[in-house]
Each structure stands twice: as C-alpha cells, then as structure tokens.
Design a protein around this motif. Structure first.
Motif, PDB file in Angstrom:
ATOM      1  N   ILE A   1      36.399  90.357  65.476  1.00  0.00           N
ATOM      2  CA  ILE A   1      37.597  89.548  65.715  1.00  0.00           C
ATOM      3  C   ILE A   1      37.476  88.198  65.031  1.00  0.00           C
ATOM      4  N   GLY A   2      36.347  87.515  65.250  1.00  0.00           N
ATOM      5  CA  GLY A   2      36.167  86.188  64.671  1.00  0.00           C
ATOM      6  C   GLY A   2      36.216  86.201  63.158  1.00  0.00           C
ATOM      7  N   GLY A   3      35.641  87.231  62.561  1.00  0.00           N
ATOM      8  CA  GLY A   3      35.651  87.327  61.102  1.00  0.00           C
ATOM      9  C   GLY A   3      37.042  87.532  60.550  1.00  0.00           C
ATOM     10  N   LEU A   4      37.837  88.350  61.232  1.00  0.00           N
ATOM     11  CA  LEU A   4      39.195  88.584  60.764  1.00  0.00           C
ATOM     12  C   LEU A   4      40.056  87.339  60.959  1.00  0.00           C
ATOM     13  N   VAL A   5      39.916  86.670  62.111  1.00  0.00           N
ATOM     14  CA  VAL A   5      40.629  85.404  62.329  1.00  0.00           C
ATOM     15  C   VAL A   5      40.275  84.409  61.237  1.00  0.00           C
ATOM     16  N   THR A   6      38.996  84.310  60.934  1.00  0.00           N
ATOM     17  CA  THR A   6      38.542  83.365  59.917  1.00  0.00           C
ATOM     18  C   THR A   6      39.201  83.646  58.576  1.00  0.00           C
ATOM     19  N   GLN A   7      39.191  84.893  58.154  1.00  0.00           N
ATOM     20  CA  GLN A   7      39.776  85.239  56.852  1.00  0.00           C
ATOM     21  C   GLN A   7      41.278  84.981  56.814  1.00  0.00           C
ATOM     22  N   LEU A   8      41.980  85.363  57.870  1.00  0.00           N
ATOM     23  CA  LEU A   8      43.426  85.165  57.892  1.00  0.00           C
ATOM     24  C   LEU A   8      43.781  83.680  57.925  1.00  0.00           C
ATOM     25  N   ALA A   9      43.012  82.908  58.683  1.00  0.00           N
ATOM     26  CA  ALA A   9      43.280  81.472  58.772  1.00  0.00           C
ATOM     27  C   ALA A   9      43.004  80.784  57.436  1.00  0.00           C
ATOM     28  N   VAL A  10      41.890  81.114  56.811  1.00  0.00           N
ATOM     29  CA  VAL A  10      41.567  80.516  55.512  1.00  0.00           C
ATOM     30  C   VAL A  10      42.649  80.844  54.494  1.00  0.00           C
ATOM     31  N   ALA A  11      43.111  82.090  54.489  1.00  0.00           N
ATOM     32  CA  ALA A  11      44.155  82.502  53.551  1.00  0.00           C
ATOM     33  C   ALA A  11      45.450  81.728  53.777  1.00  0.00           C
ATOM     34  N   ALA A  12      45.650  81.247  55.003  1.00  0.00           N
ATOM     35  CA  ALA A  12      46.860  80.485  55.340  1.00  0.00           C
ATOM     36  C   ALA A  12      46.692  78.990  55.117  1.00  0.00           C
ATOM     37  N   GLY A  13      45.553  78.571  54.575  1.00  0.00           N
ATOM     38  CA  GLY A  13      45.345  77.160  54.278  1.00  0.00           C
ATOM     39  C   GLY A  13      44.717  76.359  55.390  1.00  0.00           C
ATOM     40  N   VAL A  14      44.148  77.033  56.377  1.00  0.00           N
ATOM     41  CA  VAL A  14      43.485  76.361  57.492  1.00  0.00           C
ATOM     42  C   VAL A  14      42.009  76.183  57.155  1.00  0.00           C
ATOM     43  N   ARG A  15      41.456  75.030  57.487  1.00  0.00           N
ATOM     44  CA  ARG A  15      40.010  74.834  57.334  1.00  0.00           C
ATOM     45  C   ARG A  15      39.323  75.413  58.561  1.00  0.00           C
ATOM     46  N   VAL A  16      38.342  76.282  58.336  1.00  0.00           N
ATOM     47  CA  VAL A  16      37.658  76.942  59.438  1.00  0.00           C
ATOM     48  C   VAL A  16      36.187  76.562  59.434  1.00  0.00           C
ATOM     49  N   VAL A  17      35.708  76.154  60.599  1.00  0.00           N
ATOM     50  CA  VAL A  17      34.266  76.018  60.852  1.00  0.00           C
ATOM     51  C   VAL A  17      33.889  77.167  61.768  1.00  0.00           C
TER      52      VAL A  17
ATOM     53  N   THR B   1      30.900  79.428  63.852  1.00  0.00           N
ATOM     54  CA  THR B   1      29.528  79.546  64.335  1.00  0.00           C
ATOM     55  C   THR B   1      29.035  80.969  64.134  1.00  0.00           C
ATOM     56  N   ALA B   2      27.756  81.075  63.807  1.00  0.00           N
ATOM     57  CA  ALA B   2      27.127  82.376  63.595  1.00  0.00           C
ATOM     58  C   ALA B   2      25.622  82.189  63.608  1.00  0.00           C
ATOM     59  N   SER B   3      24.911  83.274  63.790  1.00  0.00           N
ATOM     60  CA  SER B   3      23.453  83.226  63.704  1.00  0.00           C
ATOM     61  C   SER B   3      23.051  82.953  62.263  1.00  0.00           C
ATOM     62  N   PRO B   4      21.837  82.459  62.030  1.00  0.00           N
ATOM     63  CA  PRO B   4      21.403  82.194  60.652  1.00  0.00           C
ATOM     64  C   PRO B   4      21.555  83.402  59.737  1.00  0.00           C
ATOM     65  N   ALA B   5      21.307  84.601  60.263  1.00  0.00           N
ATOM     66  CA  ALA B   5      21.384  85.804  59.436  1.00  0.00           C
ATOM     67  C   ALA B   5      22.802  86.116  58.987  1.00  0.00           C
ATOM     68  N   ASN B   6      23.804  85.593  59.704  1.00  0.00           N
ATOM     69  CA  ASN B   6      25.196  85.924  59.393  1.00  0.00           C
ATOM     70  C   ASN B   6      25.994  84.776  58.789  1.00  0.00           C
ATOM     71  N   GLN B   7      25.344  83.654  58.538  1.00  0.00           N
ATOM     72  CA  GLN B   7      26.087  82.509  58.023  1.00  0.00           C
ATOM     73  C   GLN B   7      26.553  82.712  56.588  1.00  0.00           C
ATOM     74  N   GLU B   8      25.824  83.509  55.829  1.00  0.00           N
ATOM     75  CA  GLU B   8      26.267  83.803  54.462  1.00  0.00           C
ATOM     76  C   GLU B   8      27.591  84.568  54.483  1.00  0.00           C
ATOM     77  N   ARG B   9      27.739  85.473  55.454  1.00  0.00           N
ATOM     78  CA  ARG B   9      28.998  86.210  55.574  1.00  0.00           C
ATOM     79  C   ARG B   9      30.142  85.264  55.907  1.00  0.00           C
ATOM     80  N   VAL B  10      29.909  84.321  56.831  1.00  0.00           N
ATOM     81  CA  VAL B  10      30.949  83.363  57.203  1.00  0.00           C
ATOM     82  C   VAL B  10      31.357  82.525  55.992  1.00  0.00           C
ATOM     83  N   ALA B  11      30.384  82.106  55.207  1.00  0.00           N
ATOM     84  CA  ALA B  11      30.699  81.327  54.006  1.00  0.00           C
ATOM     85  C   ALA B  11      31.496  82.159  53.010  1.00  0.00           C
ATOM     86  N   ALA B  12      31.181  83.450  52.903  1.00  0.00           N
ATOM     87  CA  ALA B  12      31.921  84.326  51.994  1.00  0.00           C
ATOM     88  C   ALA B  12      33.374  84.478  52.421  1.00  0.00           C
TER      89      ALA B  12
END
Length: 298
Positions: free
Chosen positions: A150-166, A168-179
């Motif tokens: 859910i969080g990943g999909l919200v993040t992608q949709l929000a970024v695509a709409a011009g929202v700045r997203v911060v 949270t994720a574990s260290p192992a998953n932060q690269e995915r969040v940045a992507a």
C-alpha cells in the motif's frame, strides 16, 4: 474443487488443501477459473480468530480476497463480460480452483495474472488513503511503510501527481523507496529529527504499518489533522483518523491496471507459490517482512 481451507482458528499451519463445492455465478456475479490469488494481512487476522468480535467466520474458512483468472460463468444481469475474458477483482474465498466476483476489471494484454492478482486490495487502499488525505502538488506527504504494498503504491501515485514524499523503510528497502521518487528515511527512534532535517514541514501523514508511529506523526504534522492510519487501533485514543472500510471500485482498478501494464507504477510480487504452499505464503505475510506481495497460483 480444490481450495485452501482451515477447519479451526490458529496460525498459518492450520491452512491445508481440501475439497469444497464449486461456487456458482449468481445474479450480478461472474465466476472465474482462478489463475492467481493474492494473500493479505487481513486473511491472517480472520484465520487467527482475531476478527470474531467484529464478524463471525463460517468454518471451514478459506483465504483470498483478490484473484485473477478467466471467466467461465456469467450470472444474470451481468453485462460487458463474457466467458474467456481475463479479469481480476475482489472475492471472499479466492484460494481455490474457482471463485465468484461481484466487482472486477479486465486484465490488460501482456499483464501476468500474478501481477493482476496483486493489485485489487492494495490499489483500493492506496486510492482511499490519497482521497482522504488529499495531498496537493508541492505539498509534503510522509508515508510510513513506503516500501510495502500500500505504502509503495501511495508513494508512486503521489510522486506522479507532484507531491513530495518522505517514506520510512528499513535500510534494506530504502533503495526501493528512492526508486519510487521519494526521499527515504529510517523508522524508529529519532524519526522526528530525521524528517525535520529533510523537509521544512509535513502537510499530511499516512501510516500503513501500525507500528506505533502516530505520536511522532502528530508531532511532525503539528496536530491530528491530515494524519491517517490504516493499521493502528491507537488512533481512536489519539484523535487520528483510522480508515479500514474498503470501497472497491472497478473503475479505479481498471485505471491502476493500465498504469501497471504500461510500467508507470510497480506492485512488487516477491513470492509466487502453489496453492499447496499457502501456509508458507501466509506465514510470510503475517510476519510483515515478505518484501512484496505473496501470490498463490493454481
């Protein structure tokens, strides 16, 4: 037909393959030959007996809220779909050879059933969260659990709409969040200071984790307005909005399927397992560290 069932409440180990009658496509429904079924945390809560105070579960029970498959029966009053069509949508006992659906959307050409079955539940929750919070272009949205379904999909949709997203994720998953186009940060102690070092203000907060992050979220937001959780019962004591009532929309699902088919958003499928390994798959989901969607295939 074959179905994953449980005869008593308990841990994932109570899940096993059994034989149950085939469902029929009644009025307003279709029946599909199931190709893939997504597993969710809610399946585990029902199977454990944790939801019995909210609603009663008829045993034997069966998991599976979302499926993808091929239509083989069309009920009365159903139009726009025919046997042989590939669809995905919401059901109640989908981990089986056949399932009936009341709401569904066509699967685009080229999209695998494992991908299609991973989308209905997280897609509905993501759209619901964004509608409730209403982040606007230029605003900052804090997403707890930004690498999850859910969080990943919200993040992608929000970024695509011009929202700045911060996110949270574990260290192992932060690269995915940045992507996904977000700014990743670690969860845990010191979260308030870390977020404040990244952004001057937080306009809205979404919690998908239920991991006790609401007090920090309120502090970062400066109040409870536009703080939303999908997972933390503490919301009621803290004055935070808790959204858990799903509102499935075939139109929303069709739109999201198109985005996934075109590669504009991603819903990671971490594990694909046969029906016979449902217990193993649900254990991954219940543990909260599956790394993406867990999907069963017939």
């Amino acid at each position: 037909m074959r179905a994953v069932v449980y005869d008593q409440f308990g841990g994932p180990e109570v899940l096993h393959l059994g034989q149950v009658p085939e469902p029929e496509a009644g009025p307003g429904r279709i029946r599909v030959r199931v190709e893939a079924v997504g597993l969710n945390a809610f399946d585990g809560k029902v199977r454990s007996g944790a939801m019995e105070s909210v609603f009663r579960t008829r045993l034997p029970g069966s998991p599976g809220l979302e499926v993808a498959g091929v239509v083989d029966q069309v009920g009365a009053d159903v139009v726009g779909v025919a046997p042989g069509d590939r669809v995905t949508g919401w059901t109640s006992r989908g981990a089986a050879d056949f399932a009936t659906l009341r709401r569904w959307a066509p699967v685009p050409d080229g999209l695998a059933p494992t991908q299609a079955a991973a989308l209905p539940v997280v897609g509905e929750a993501a759209r619901r969260a964004l509608r409730l919070l209403g982040p606007q272009p230029g605003e900052t949205l804090l997403v707890h659990g930004a690498s999850g379904g859910i969080g990943g999909l919200v993040t992608q949709l929000a970024v695509a709409a011009g929202v700045r997203v911060v996110g949270t994720a574990s260290p192992a998953n932060q690269e995915r969040v940045a992507a996904y186009g977000a700014t990743p940060t670690a969860y845990g102690d010191g979260l308030v200071d870390r977020v404040r070092s990244l952004v001057p203000a937080v306009d809205a907060v979404l919690d998908t984790t239920g991991a006790g992050v609401l007090p920090d979220s309120i502090e970062l937001r400066g109040g409870t307005d536009r703080v939303l959780t999908l997972a933390d019962d503490a919301a009621h004591d803290l004055g935070v909005e808790f959204s858990e009532e799903a509102s499935p929309s075939a139109a929303d699902l069709a739109e999201l399927l198109g985005l996934v088919a075109r590669g504009e958003v991603v819903v990671p499928v971490a594990h694909v397992l046969p029906l016979a390994e449902a217990a193993r798959g649900q254990a991954m989901v219940d543990g909260g560290h599956s790394g993406g969607k867990v999907v069963l295939v017939s």
